[in-house]
Write a protein that holds these residues in place. Structure first.
Motif: not given
Length: 547
Positions: A148-151, A158-161, A166-167, A201-203
């Motif tokens: 949630h901190s990454q909204s 990455l959350s859509s994968w 997983g994120l 990479l995640g970004m």
């Protein structure tokens, strides 16, 4: 030596508390998302390898530092008791998770287990703790999760994968890598480089909603009435409805396909009140398009927090929709509604499946009433848990769209969102009522959670509130439109539709429940191994005594 151990324990305890305080600044309303990484690294350093009880202590300090500030909004109208109770419960759950992490890594650090494996174990335990306690007890509290901190972060794609679970796992793992190398007394240069590379990479991973073309769009009008719809509201019956009618009439003749109102936008039972029914019917018939509205409804002896799909006369609902439509018990007292017709009126209802405990219903009243009778009495009756589908079939001209409906805090319920997408939802509608929390950060935190879940599910999300944090969010997390807080207004936007399933639809549940299963297996394995080693030591001691 004893003084050194004591000093080390004090330092770790202080670091754990500081990490919790730091962690809250990664979340709304601050949204300094990079702070998640040092906060995760600091709590890992404090806990890993320190055993169950010291891990529990550090987890409690971290939880107290985080939760006491993060949900301070609970005190706005209800005072300190609910805030202390909820932050205390969440702190306990955090302490339990950290205790497991300390327990599972103690022997592994002593035996020089590979640091990457230790970091992975810690990340799995953290993710499992988030997964379990966002669902239990009493339905859990899906708030304050690492993802949630990454909204607003580039990592949210990455959350859509891999899903939000997983994120979270990835964030904790990357943050912990240099810590486990340091605790293993190895050079930290390599894990720092690897961790930074993984983070970059995640970004760079794009959101699924950003690379998959939308399958059409629907033009939605969303209305914020700026109504005092809180628990302690002194509004006269019908006043909140009047506020939303006034704001809606400003745009009722604009170009759009469907209008959406917030949770509790109609403060009279729209299925039983003659006044509410007549006003909504007249408005919708004049507008000539569907209206999705929130209302408390009663059927039989049960009260529900409901969202209703209301069609104008002359507009037919999709075939078979009346099977899940209005209840006969309510129809008998509603003027002008024939449940056997598909032309106009309330044709579909969604009842909130996850009412908020201690607010929308009182669990175990017999237990909590003696503790805080005045607060418990504020919830004289509870909403019944809904059983209806959350997928609305909304006519739009010659076609119909499938909209997944989530009410208020349900935007944090990944299971309900998964079910809505599995039911064919092409977008998500999230009517909400934030009036109980005033101008506190609660609505901003809820918005961040909704935004994260929009990206993770690769679905547009319309978050429409009675008072604040109303916005239209694209599948890639962009804000397409927003309304000023505590002002009446409306948004009209072409909202993208999506039918394809993001990889997170499959990977998210696997990671969520896989982390829980892995934690259980690790715990069982650790207990069995320790008992076996203890038995072997006893046998060796007995043999040496014989000699």
């Amino acid at each position: 030596m004893r003084h050194q151990h004591r000093a080390d324990a004090i330092v770790r305890a202080v670091v754990a508390l500081a990490a919790g305080v730091l962690y809250q600044y990664a979340f709304a309303p601050y949204l300094i998302w990079p702070l998640t990484l040092p906060a995760m690294a600091l709590i890992a350093w404090a806990v890993l390898g320190r055993g169950f009880w010291f891990g529990a202590l550090c987890g409690a300090l971290f939880g107290a530092g985080f939760w006491s500030g993060h949900i301070m909004w609970l005190t706005e109208y209800l005072g300190a008791v609910p805030w202390i109770a909820l932050s205390g419960a969440m702190t306990f759950f955090c302490a339990f998770g950290c205790a497991l992490g300390g327990y599972l890594t103690r022997r592994r650090l002593v035996r020089q287990t590979h640091p990457a494996l230790i970091a992975l174990i810690w990340a799995v335990v953290w993710t499992a703790r988030e997964a379990v306690f966002s669902r239990m007890p009493y339905g859990g509290f899906a708030w304050g999760e690492a993802a949630h901190s990454q909204s607003n972060a580039p990592t949210i794609g990455l959350s859509s994968w891999v899903g939000l679970a997983g994120l979270s796992l990835a964030l904790v793992f990357v943050s912990t890598l240099p810590v486990t190398w340091m605790l293993s007394r190895r050079p930290v240069r390599r894990p720092l480089v690897v961790g930074m590379a993984l983070l970059v990479l995640g970004m760079l991973v794009p959101a699924w909603g950003a690379i998959v073309p939308s399958q059409g769009s629907v033009r939605i009008a969303a209305v914020q009435g700026n109504a005092n719809a809180g628990l302690f509201s002194n509004a006269q019956p019908g006043e909140i409805l009047a506020n939303h009618l006034a704001a809606a009439r400003e745009i009722m003749h604009d170009d759009f396909d469907v209008m959406v109102w917030p949770e509790n936008a109609v403060d009279l039972d729209v299925l039983r009140s003659r006044q509410a029914h007549a006003e909504i019917e007249a408005f919708v018939n004049e507008m000539g398009r569907p209206l999705v509205l929130g209302s408390v409804t009663k059927r039989g002896d049960d009260f529900f927090n409901s969202v209703v799909l209301w069609l104008p006369k002359g507009m037919s609902a999709p075939t078979g929709l009346t099977d899940g439509g209005v209840d006969t018990a309510a129809d008998s007292v509603v003027l002008g509604v024939d449940p056997t017709t598909t032309s106009g009126g309330p044709v579909q209802i969604y009842d909130k499946k996850h009412p908020v405990p201690f607010a929308e219903y009182m669990p175990d009243r017999w237990l909590f009433h003696p503790i805080a009778p005045d607060l418990v009495d504020l919830v004289p009756r509870g909403y019944t848990f809904g059983q209806r589908t959350g997928n609305f079939q909304i006519p739009t001209g010659d076609d119909a769209i499938n909209a997944g409906v989530l009410i208020c805090f349900e935007t944090g319920d990944t299971d309900l969102i998964h079910a809505a997408v599995a039911g064919g939802a092409q977008l998500l509608l999230a009517p909400t009522n934030n009036a109980d929390f005033g101008r506190t950060p609660e609505s901003a935190q809820q918005m961040a959670i909704a935004r994260a879940n929009a990206v993770a599910s690769a679905r547009s999300l319309v978050n429409i509130s009675t008072v604040s944090s109303s916005a239209v969010i694209a599948p890639d997390g962009r804000f397409m439109d927003r309304l000023p807080d505590f002002e009446p207004g409306a948004m009209v936007q072409n909202v993208p539709l999506q039918r394809s399933l993001a990889p997170s639809f499959f990977a998210g549940p696997v990671i969520t429940w896989g982390s829980v299963a892995a934690t259980v297996l690790l715990l069982v394995g650790e207990v069995v191994t320790r008992r076996r080693d203890r038995r072997l030591r006893q046998q060796v001691t007995a043999r040496s005594g014989l000699i």
